[in-house]
Design a protein around this motif. Structure first.
Motif, PDB file in Angstrom:
ATOM      1  N   TYR A  22       0.851  -1.187   0.000  1.00  0.00           N
ATOM      2  CA  TYR A  22       0.000   0.000   0.000  1.00  0.00           C
ATOM      3  C   TYR A  22       0.892   1.244   0.000  1.00  0.00           C
ATOM      4  N   GLN A  23       0.345   2.329  -0.477  1.00  0.00           N
ATOM      5  CA  GLN A  23       1.040   3.607  -0.471  1.00  0.00           C
ATOM      6  C   GLN A  23       0.300   4.578   0.439  1.00  0.00           C
ATOM      7  N   VAL A  24       1.034   5.294   1.254  1.00  0.00           N
ATOM      8  CA  VAL A  24       0.456   6.392   2.035  1.00  0.00           C
ATOM      9  C   VAL A  24       1.262   7.651   1.738  1.00  0.00           C
ATOM     10  N   GLU A  25       0.585   8.775   1.641  1.00  0.00           N
ATOM     11  CA  GLU A  25       1.238  10.013   1.230  1.00  0.00           C
ATOM     12  C   GLU A  25       0.969  11.128   2.228  1.00  0.00           C
ATOM     13  N   ASN A  26       1.893  12.073   2.244  1.00  0.00           N
ATOM     14  CA  ASN A  26       1.772  13.288   3.073  1.00  0.00           C
ATOM     15  C   ASN A  26       1.580  12.960   4.551  1.00  0.00           C
ATOM     16  N   ILE A  27       2.370  12.000   5.037  1.00  0.00           N
ATOM     17  CA  ILE A  27       2.332  11.629   6.452  1.00  0.00           C
ATOM     18  C   ILE A  27       3.285  12.524   7.234  1.00  0.00           C
ATOM     19  N   SER A  28       2.790  13.156   8.278  1.00  0.00           N
ATOM     20  CA  SER A  28       3.633  14.026   9.096  1.00  0.00           C
ATOM     21  C   SER A  28       4.607  13.189   9.925  1.00  0.00           C
ATOM     22  N   PRO A  29       5.861  13.652  10.082  1.00  0.00           N
ATOM     23  CA  PRO A  29       6.820  12.931  10.935  1.00  0.00           C
ATOM     24  C   PRO A  29       6.360  12.823  12.382  1.00  0.00           C
ATOM     25  N   ASP A  30       5.455  13.723  12.804  1.00  0.00           N
ATOM     26  CA  ASP A  30       4.963  13.709  14.183  1.00  0.00           C
ATOM     27  C   ASP A  30       3.770  12.777  14.366  1.00  0.00           C
ATOM     28  N   THR A  31       3.325  12.141  13.281  1.00  0.00           N
ATOM     29  CA  THR A  31       2.225  11.181  13.374  1.00  0.00           C
ATOM     30  C   THR A  31       2.711   9.907  14.051  1.00  0.00           C
ATOM     31  N   SER A  32       1.899   9.338  14.914  1.00  0.00           N
ATOM     32  CA  SER A  32       2.269   8.061  15.525  1.00  0.00           C
ATOM     33  C   SER A  32       2.053   6.944  14.506  1.00  0.00           C
ATOM     34  N   PHE A  33       2.672   5.800  14.760  1.00  0.00           N
ATOM     35  CA  PHE A  33       2.586   4.692  13.809  1.00  0.00           C
ATOM     36  C   PHE A  33       1.143   4.212  13.651  1.00  0.00           C
ATOM     37  N   LEU A  34       0.417   4.121  14.766  1.00  0.00           N
ATOM     38  CA  LEU A  34      -0.964   3.659  14.689  1.00  0.00           C
ATOM     39  C   LEU A  34      -1.854   4.686  14.002  1.00  0.00           C
ATOM     40  N   GLU A  35      -1.556   5.970  14.182  1.00  0.00           N
ATOM     41  CA  GLU A  35      -2.314   7.001  13.462  1.00  0.00           C
ATOM     42  C   GLU A  35      -2.078   6.882  11.958  1.00  0.00           C
ATOM     43  N   MET A  36      -0.836   6.532  11.581  1.00  0.00           N
ATOM     44  CA  MET A  36      -0.544   6.309  10.169  1.00  0.00           C
ATOM     45  C   MET A  36      -1.382   5.163   9.618  1.00  0.00           C
ATOM     46  N   LEU A  37      -1.535   4.079  10.412  1.00  0.00           N
ATOM     47  CA  LEU A  37      -2.375   2.965   9.982  1.00  0.00           C
ATOM     48  C   LEU A  37      -3.845   3.374   9.929  1.00  0.00           C
ATOM     49  N   ASP A  38      -4.259   4.274  10.820  1.00  0.00           N
ATOM     50  CA  ASP A  38      -5.627   4.797  10.766  1.00  0.00           C
ATOM     51  C   ASP A  38      -5.865   5.535   9.454  1.00  0.00           C
ATOM     52  N   ILE A  39      -4.869   6.317   9.042  1.00  0.00           N
ATOM     53  CA  ILE A  39      -4.979   7.060   7.780  1.00  0.00           C
ATOM     54  C   ILE A  39      -5.081   6.084   6.608  1.00  0.00           C
TER      55      ILE A  39
END
Length: 247
Positions: A22-39
Motif C-alpha cells: 500500500y502507499q500512504v502520502e503526506n504523512i507528518s513525521p509527528d504522526t504516531s505509527f498507529l495514526e498512520m495505519l488509521d490514515i
C-alpha cells in the motif's frame, strides 16, 4: 512523507496469508505509527476495500495490545517503547516498511495483524496470583519489606504482557513474561506462601501451550518495551528447581 507499506493480510488462522503493498502520502513525521495505519484504513474504506485489522486500546504504552513486528523488530525501530509510542520520524521519506503480526504458534492469528494472546491469560490463571487468605488490609507499613526487594518486585510488575519477548525469541519462549510474574510475587512475603506451587504450575502451563525453551540469548530483554531484565529468568529457574527438589 510518502511511504510504501508491506502489510501481512490473513483472513483467519486457518487461511493462508500474504503480504500486500500500500502507499500512504503526506504523512507528518509527528504522526504516531498507529495514526498512520488509521490514515491508511480511512483511505481503504473510501476505496471500498477491507481495512487492515490491528490491535490497539489505550495508545499510552501501558496495555501492550499494540503488538506489531515492524521492519524485523518487535514494536519497531526504537527502544523501550510500544508500537503506539512509535512515531513516523523514525522513518525516512520513501521508505518501505514491513509490518507483520507476532509470529508464534502459541499466538494464532485472528486476522491480519491481530493475534490471540490469551495463552498469557492461561499462564496467569495457572498460578500468577495469591489465593491464600492473608487477612484484612493492613496498614501500609505493617509488613516491612526491604527496599531492594520492593524495587525488584515493582520492576518485574512493569511487564505489560505484550508478547514482544515471545515474538523476538528465536524459540518463541515466554520465559521473560513468566519470570516477571513469578518474580513480582516471589520478592513479597505474601507471595512466598504459594511460591513452589506457582513456579511449577506456570512453567507447566507455558510448556503445555507450546511456547519454546529459553536459550538465554537476551533478545527478549533487548526488545522488551518495559526493559524487564533477564535476571528475573534466573530467579524463576531457582524458584522452579527449589520446588522440584522439595517434591
Amino acid at each position: 512523507m510518502n511511504l510504501k507499506l508491506k502489510i501481512w493480510r490473513q483472513k483467519s488462522a486457518k487461511e493462508k496469508g500474504r503480504f500486500e503493498e500500500y502507499q500512504v502520502e503526506n504523512i507528518s513525521p509527528d504522526t504516531s505509527f498507529l495514526e498512520m495505519l488509521d490514515i491508511l484504513n480511512n483511505n481503504l474504506i473510501h476505496e471500498g476495500k477491507d481495512p487492515v485489522v490491528f490491535d490497539h486500546d489505550c495508545r499510552e504504552g501501558i496495555c501492550g495490545m499494540c503488538s506489531l513486528f515492524i521492519d524485523g523488530r518487535a514494536h519497531g525501530p526504537d527502544d523501550d517503547i510500544t508500537t503506539c509510542q512509535l512515531h513516523m520520524r523514525k522513518f525516512k521519506d520513501g521508505d518501505t516498511i514491513t509490518i507483520e503480526p507476532w509470529r508464534s504458534a502459541a499466538f494464532p492469528i485472528i486476522k491480519d495483524l491481530a493475534v490471540d494472546r490469551s495463552a498469557f491469560d492461561k499462564i496467569l490463571q495457572a498460578g500468577g496470583f495469591i489465593s491464600v487468605n492473608t487477612g484484612g488490609v493492613p496498614d501500609a507499613n505493617a509488613i516491612p519489606i526491604p527496599k531492594k526487594d520492593a524495587d525488584e518486585s515493582m520492576d518485574a510488575s512493569a511487564c505489560i504482557g505484550c508478547g514482544a519477548c515471545v515474538a523476538t525469541c528465536k524459540n518463541g519462549s515466554a520465559m521473560l513474561f513468566v519470570a516477571a510474574r513469578v518474580s513480582a510475587l516471589a520478592k513479597l512475603p505474601q507471595g512466598r506462601i504459594e511460591a513452589a506451587r506457582r513456579a511449577k504450575a506456570m512453567v507447566a502451563k507455558m510448556d503445555e501451550l507450546g511456547f519454546g525453551g529459553c536459550t538465554n540469548t537476551g533478545a527478549c530483554e533487548a526488545e522488551c518495551p518495559k526493559g524487564i531484565s533477564i535476571s528475573h529468568i534466573a530467579r524463576l529457574n531457582r524458584e522452579f528447581l527449589a520446588a522440584k527438589l522439595k517434591d
